[in-house]
Design a protein around this motif. Structure first.
Motif, PDB file in Angstrom:
ATOM      1  N   ILE A  32      43.088 -66.737 -14.115  1.00  0.00           N
ATOM      2  CA  ILE A  32      42.342 -66.092 -15.202  1.00  0.00           C
ATOM      3  C   ILE A  32      42.024 -67.117 -16.279  1.00  0.00           C
ATOM      4  CG2 ILE A  32      42.399 -64.352 -17.040  1.00  0.00           C
ATOM      5  CD1 ILE A  32      44.245 -62.668 -15.314  1.00  0.00           C
ATOM      6  N   VAL A  33      40.764 -67.133 -16.687  1.00  0.00           N
ATOM      7  CA  VAL A  33      40.367 -67.929 -17.848  1.00  0.00           C
ATOM      8  C   VAL A  33      40.050 -66.936 -18.958  1.00  0.00           C
ATOM      9  CG1 VAL A  33      38.689 -69.552 -18.793  1.00  0.00           C
ATOM     10  CG2 VAL A  33      39.436 -69.782 -16.411  1.00  0.00           C
ATOM     11  N   CYS A  34      40.748 -67.076 -20.082  1.00  0.00           N
ATOM     12  CA  CYS A  34      40.491 -66.199 -21.223  1.00  0.00           C
ATOM     13  C   CYS A  34      39.623 -66.954 -22.225  1.00  0.00           C
ATOM     14  CB  CYS A  34      41.804 -65.786 -21.876  1.00  0.00           C
ATOM     15  SG  CYS A  34      41.562 -64.927 -23.439  1.00  0.00           S
ATOM     16  N   MET A  35      38.456 -66.401 -22.503  1.00  0.00           N
ATOM     17  CA  MET A  35      37.545 -66.994 -23.491  1.00  0.00           C
ATOM     18  C   MET A  35      37.538 -66.089 -24.722  1.00  0.00           C
ATOM     19  SD  MET A  35      33.432 -67.540 -23.109  1.00  0.00           S
ATOM     20  CE  MET A  35      33.483 -68.781 -21.833  1.00  0.00           C
ATOM     21  N   ASP A  36      37.942 -66.643 -25.861  1.00  0.00           N
ATOM     22  CA  ASP A  36      38.041 -65.808 -27.072  1.00  0.00           C
ATOM     23  C   ASP A  36      37.825 -66.715 -28.276  1.00  0.00           C
ATOM     24  OD1 ASP A  36      39.772 -62.847 -27.616  1.00  0.00           O
ATOM     25  OD2 ASP A  36      39.231 -64.167 -29.286  1.00  0.00           O
ATOM     26  N   SER A  37      37.058 -66.262 -29.241  1.00  0.00           N
ATOM     27  CA  SER A  37      36.805 -67.101 -30.423  1.00  0.00           C
ATOM     28  C   SER A  37      37.887 -66.905 -31.490  1.00  0.00           C
ATOM     29  CB  SER A  37      35.433 -66.778 -31.012  1.00  0.00           C
ATOM     30  OG  SER A  37      35.402 -65.435 -31.428  1.00  0.00           O
ATOM     31  N   LEU A  38      38.843 -65.999 -31.226  1.00  0.00           N
ATOM     32  CA  LEU A  38      39.928 -65.723 -32.174  1.00  0.00           C
ATOM     33  C   LEU A  38      39.398 -65.350 -33.554  1.00  0.00           C
ATOM     34  CD1 LEU A  38      42.478 -68.486 -31.080  1.00  0.00           C
ATOM     35  CD2 LEU A  38      42.443 -66.086 -30.426  1.00  0.00           C
ATOM     36  N   THR A  39      38.667 -64.249 -33.584  1.00  0.00           N
ATOM     37  CA  THR A  39      38.298 -63.651 -34.872  1.00  0.00           C
ATOM     38  C   THR A  39      39.570 -63.048 -35.450  1.00  0.00           C
ATOM     39  OG1 THR A  39      37.933 -61.432 -33.968  1.00  0.00           O
ATOM     40  CG2 THR A  39      36.053 -62.966 -33.873  1.00  0.00           C
ATOM     41  N   TYR A  40      39.449 -62.329 -36.559  1.00  0.00           N
ATOM     42  CA  TYR A  40      40.630 -61.676 -37.154  1.00  0.00           C
ATOM     43  C   TYR A  40      41.335 -60.793 -36.108  1.00  0.00           C
ATOM     44  CZ  TYR A  40      38.666 -57.068 -36.895  1.00  0.00           C
ATOM     45  OH  TYR A  40      38.195 -55.888 -36.380  1.00  0.00           O
ATOM     46  N   ALA A  41      40.586 -60.291 -35.119  1.00  0.00           N
ATOM     47  CA  ALA A  41      41.156 -59.346 -34.121  1.00  0.00           C
ATOM     48  C   ALA A  41      41.836 -60.063 -32.960  1.00  0.00           C
ATOM     49  CB  ALA A  41      40.056 -58.432 -33.581  1.00  0.00           C
ATOM     50  N   GLY A  42      41.625 -61.371 -32.855  1.00  0.00           N
ATOM     51  CA  GLY A  42      42.235 -62.127 -31.762  1.00  0.00           C
ATOM     52  C   GLY A  42      43.574 -62.692 -32.211  1.00  0.00           C
ATOM     53  N   ASN A  43      44.546 -62.689 -31.318  1.00  0.00           N
ATOM     54  CA  ASN A  43      45.895 -63.113 -31.701  1.00  0.00           C
ATOM     55  C   ASN A  43      46.525 -63.882 -30.543  1.00  0.00           C
ATOM     56  OD1 ASN A  43      48.544 -63.320 -32.535  1.00  0.00           O
ATOM     57  ND2 ASN A  43      48.656 -61.214 -33.294  1.00  0.00           N
ATOM     58  N   LEU A  44      46.655 -65.177 -30.751  1.00  0.00           N
ATOM     59  CA  LEU A  44      47.191 -66.025 -29.682  1.00  0.00           C
ATOM     60  C   LEU A  44      48.677 -65.746 -29.413  1.00  0.00           C
ATOM     61  CD1 LEU A  44      45.666 -67.892 -27.887  1.00  0.00           C
ATOM     62  CD2 LEU A  44      46.173 -69.793 -29.428  1.00  0.00           C
ATOM     63  N   ASN A  45      49.383 -65.175 -30.408  1.00  0.00           N
ATOM     64  CA  ASN A  45      50.789 -64.790 -30.189  1.00  0.00           C
ATOM     65  C   ASN A  45      50.920 -63.872 -28.980  1.00  0.00           C
ATOM     66  OD1 ASN A  45      52.034 -66.118 -32.287  1.00  0.00           O
ATOM     67  ND2 ASN A  45      51.650 -64.452 -33.749  1.00  0.00           N
ATOM     68  N   THR A  46      49.933 -63.005 -28.823  1.00  0.00           N
ATOM     69  CA  THR A  46      49.981 -62.032 -27.729  1.00  0.00           C
ATOM     70  C   THR A  46      50.009 -62.741 -26.376  1.00  0.00           C
ATOM     71  OG1 THR A  46      48.700 -60.529 -29.122  1.00  0.00           O
ATOM     72  CG2 THR A  46      48.779 -60.020 -26.764  1.00  0.00           C
ATOM     73  N   LEU A  47      49.271 -63.844 -26.277  1.00  0.00           N
ATOM     74  CA  LEU A  47      49.131 -64.536 -24.987  1.00  0.00           C
ATOM     75  C   LEU A  47      50.153 -65.654 -24.804  1.00  0.00           C
ATOM     76  CD1 LEU A  47      45.216 -64.808 -24.847  1.00  0.00           C
ATOM     77  CD2 LEU A  47      46.670 -63.125 -23.702  1.00  0.00           C
ATOM     78  N   LYS A  48      51.013 -65.858 -25.816  1.00  0.00           N
ATOM     79  CA  LYS A  48      51.969 -66.975 -25.781  1.00  0.00           C
ATOM     80  C   LYS A  48      52.720 -67.097 -24.450  1.00  0.00           C
ATOM     81  CE  LYS A  48      53.770 -68.405 -29.956  1.00  0.00           C
ATOM     82  NZ  LYS A  48      54.624 -67.963 -31.069  1.00  0.00           N
ATOM     83  N   PRO A  49      53.235 -65.974 -23.892  1.00  0.00           N
ATOM     84  CA  PRO A  49      53.999 -66.110 -22.637  1.00  0.00           C
ATOM     85  C   PRO A  49      53.178 -66.654 -21.473  1.00  0.00           C
ATOM     86  CG  PRO A  49      54.000 -63.812 -23.440  1.00  0.00           C
ATOM     87  CD  PRO A  49      53.196 -64.611 -24.400  1.00  0.00           C
ATOM     88  N   LEU A  50      51.849 -66.681 -21.620  1.00  0.00           N
ATOM     89  CA  LEU A  50      51.000 -67.112 -20.496  1.00  0.00           C
ATOM     90  C   LEU A  50      50.490 -68.537 -20.643  1.00  0.00           C
ATOM     91  CD1 LEU A  50      48.697 -63.960 -20.145  1.00  0.00           C
ATOM     92  CD2 LEU A  50      50.838 -64.444 -18.942  1.00  0.00           C
ATOM     93  N   LEU A  51      50.623 -69.108 -21.852  1.00  0.00           N
ATOM     94  CA  LEU A  51      49.886 -70.344 -22.140  1.00  0.00           C
ATOM     95  C   LEU A  51      50.281 -71.523 -21.246  1.00  0.00           C
ATOM     96  CD1 LEU A  51      49.543 -70.054 -26.037  1.00  0.00           C
ATOM     97  CD2 LEU A  51      47.816 -69.568 -24.290  1.00  0.00           C
ATOM     98  N   GLU A  52      51.534 -71.510 -20.751  1.00  0.00           N
ATOM     99  CA  GLU A  52      51.981 -72.618 -19.884  1.00  0.00           C
ATOM    100  C   GLU A  52      51.756 -72.327 -18.395  1.00  0.00           C
ATOM    101  OE1 GLU A  52      52.917 -75.474 -21.211  1.00  0.00           O
ATOM    102  OE2 GLU A  52      52.624 -74.563 -23.190  1.00  0.00           O
ATOM    103  N   LYS A  53      51.273 -71.164 -18.085  1.00  0.00           N
ATOM    104  CA  LYS A  53      51.096 -70.779 -16.672  1.00  0.00           C
ATOM    105  C   LYS A  53      50.010 -71.636 -16.016  1.00  0.00           C
ATOM    106  CE  LYS A  53      50.594 -66.356 -14.867  1.00  0.00           C
ATOM    107  NZ  LYS A  53      51.623 -66.231 -13.848  1.00  0.00           N
ATOM    108  N   GLU A  54      50.276 -72.035 -14.781  1.00  0.00           N
ATOM    109  CA  GLU A  54      49.333 -72.902 -14.079  1.00  0.00           C
ATOM    110  C   GLU A  54      47.977 -72.229 -13.819  1.00  0.00           C
ATOM    111  OE1 GLU A  54      50.315 -74.411 -10.155  1.00  0.00           O
ATOM    112  OE2 GLU A  54      51.386 -76.046 -11.159  1.00  0.00           O
ATOM    113  N   ASN A  55      48.041 -70.941 -13.487  1.00  0.00           N
ATOM    114  CA  ASN A  55      46.805 -70.234 -13.129  1.00  0.00           C
ATOM    115  C   ASN A  55      46.214 -69.462 -14.308  1.00  0.00           C
ATOM    116  OD1 ASN A  55      49.031 -68.592 -12.996  1.00  0.00           O
ATOM    117  ND2 ASN A  55      48.275 -67.333 -11.303  1.00  0.00           N
TER     118      ASN A  55
END
Ligand code: NAD
Ligand code: TDX
Length: 335
Positions: A32-55
């Protein structure tokens, strides 16, 4: 359809992030490739557990940035695009419509153009029941079907309806392999605390007033977010190109009932309810007829409202740091 590499736009927001978690649970070998501009509604904390995943890859990219978007399509060999990226809050669209038109319409056009250019096998547009306008409270026999005319009420819903029309026009003119889903109100983990349920949870937890618009009589058709994700997963694998699918679980509740349920679950008094000026153009009732997706794809909702709201409120209780960092603004530091 065989899928290996999915582009999920808007995946740092509420439904997109839940969709990414859902897909990795159901299809752990997908990329999965997540494309997001991280507006006020985007939150990278939510995806933290995935950031090191190979896929998994996260790219901070605005879907209206044609050059950047095309660059990523060139780098990746996507099988499917699922477009969640949008400005999504009706009240904000009333205060500032421009960004809604830019992201929701132009952003969709850029993604459709990239889909054509790079011959992507499927483009799925995540739309909303709000494109149908509203239904009267005194006609409980009426429901939105896929052939209900589009009749948007707010700049938000008008921008989403415009995007749907563009998708259908591209499908007819360029044979872009489009599907569209129109879902009712979602609730669940990771929803930004400006939307009704998380806002009321946060305010009640802090013993602050709960602002109910008008008399609280407006009806929404609530669906637990995983049931929405399940429907999209089914559509991208087995849906028919060119088709629209309504998604909803016949879970109609008026706003006051929802707010009182939250207060009761949290053991708070109803004196916190404060009736405030109504939202301009406020849609009265949404109600989805999901028969088509049930008949054609075998979809059905798995979580009833009583269970879903209990799980959701428990999630917000257990994840106070997630929403406290939104309240104090620190969630945007790493964005
Ligand atoms: P959200 O506001 O929580 O998330 C939107 C995400 O899109 C955020 O991460 C944001 O950073 C990103 N984004 C915004 N503009 C962008 C841009 N220009 N480029 C790249 N990323 C951008 O929204 P949500 O509630 O998760 O809704 C997701 C989608 O589902 C939307 O298209 C919405 O219209 C639709 N929808 C929502 C509901 C609901 O109840 N929340 C119901 C039906 C349909
Ligand atoms: O403070 C509030 N008080 C209140 O009474 C808020 C934020 C909302 N409301 C009412 C307005 C609506 O009748 O609660 C209802 C739900 O409001 P929102 O959470 O803002 O959702 P809604 O306007 O119904 O739209 C949602 O569902 C469809 C999503 O935000 C959209 O993105 C989706 O398309």
């Amino acid at each position: 359809m065989i899928i290996i590499n999915i582009l999920v736009t808007g995946g740092a927001g509420f439904i997109g992030s839940n969709f990414i978690f859902y897909i990795f649970k159901k299809h752990p070998d997908y990329r999965i490739v997540c494309m997001d501009s991280l507006t006020y509604a985007g939150n990278l904390n939510t995806l933290k557990p995935l950031l090191e995943k190979e896929n998994f890859r996260f790219t901070k990219t605005d879907i209206t940035d044609r050059e950047e978007v095309f660059k990523i399509f060139e780098e990746e060999n996507f099988d499917v695009v699922v477009n969640f990226a949008a400005e999504s809050h009706v009240d904000r669209s009333i205060r500032n419509p421009s960004v809604f038109l830019k992201t929701n319409i132009i952003g969709t056009q850029v993604l459709l153009d990239a889909t054509n250019e790079f011959k992507i096998k499927r483009y799925h547009q995540v739309s909303t029941d709000e494109v149908y306008g509203d239904l009267p409270l005194d006609r409980p026999d009426l429901f939105f079907t896929e052939s209900t005319p589009l009749h948007a009420s707010s700049p938000y819903s008008a921008s989403k309806a415009s995007a749907d029309l563009l998708c259908q026009a591209y499908c007819r003119t360029f044979k872009t392999p489009v599907t569209i889903s129109r879902c009712s109100n979602n609730y669940g983990p990771y929803q930004f605390p400006e939307k009704l349920i998380p806002l009321m949870f946060v305010n009640a937890s802090n013993d602050k007033p709960l602002p109910v618009y008008g008399e609280g009589a407006n009806v929404r058709d609530w669906l637990y977010v995983d049931d929405h994700c399940k429907a999209i997963d089914m559509i991208i694998h087995n849906g028919t190109i060119g088709e629209v699918y309504n998604i909803g679980g016949h879970n109609e509740k008026n706003n006051l009932t929802v707010v009182k349920t939250i207060l009761k679950t949290l053991g708070k008094g109803e004196d916190l309810i404060t009736y405030v000026t109504d939202r301009p153009g406020h849609d009265m009732r949404y109600a989805i007829d999901p028969q088509k997706i049930k008949d054609e794809l075998g979809w059905y909702p798995e979580t009833d409202f009583e269970t879903g709201i209990r799980m959701t409120l428990q999630w917000y209780k257990d994840n106070e740091q997630w929403w406290q960092e939104i309240l104090d603004g620190s969630y945007q530091n790493q964005n």
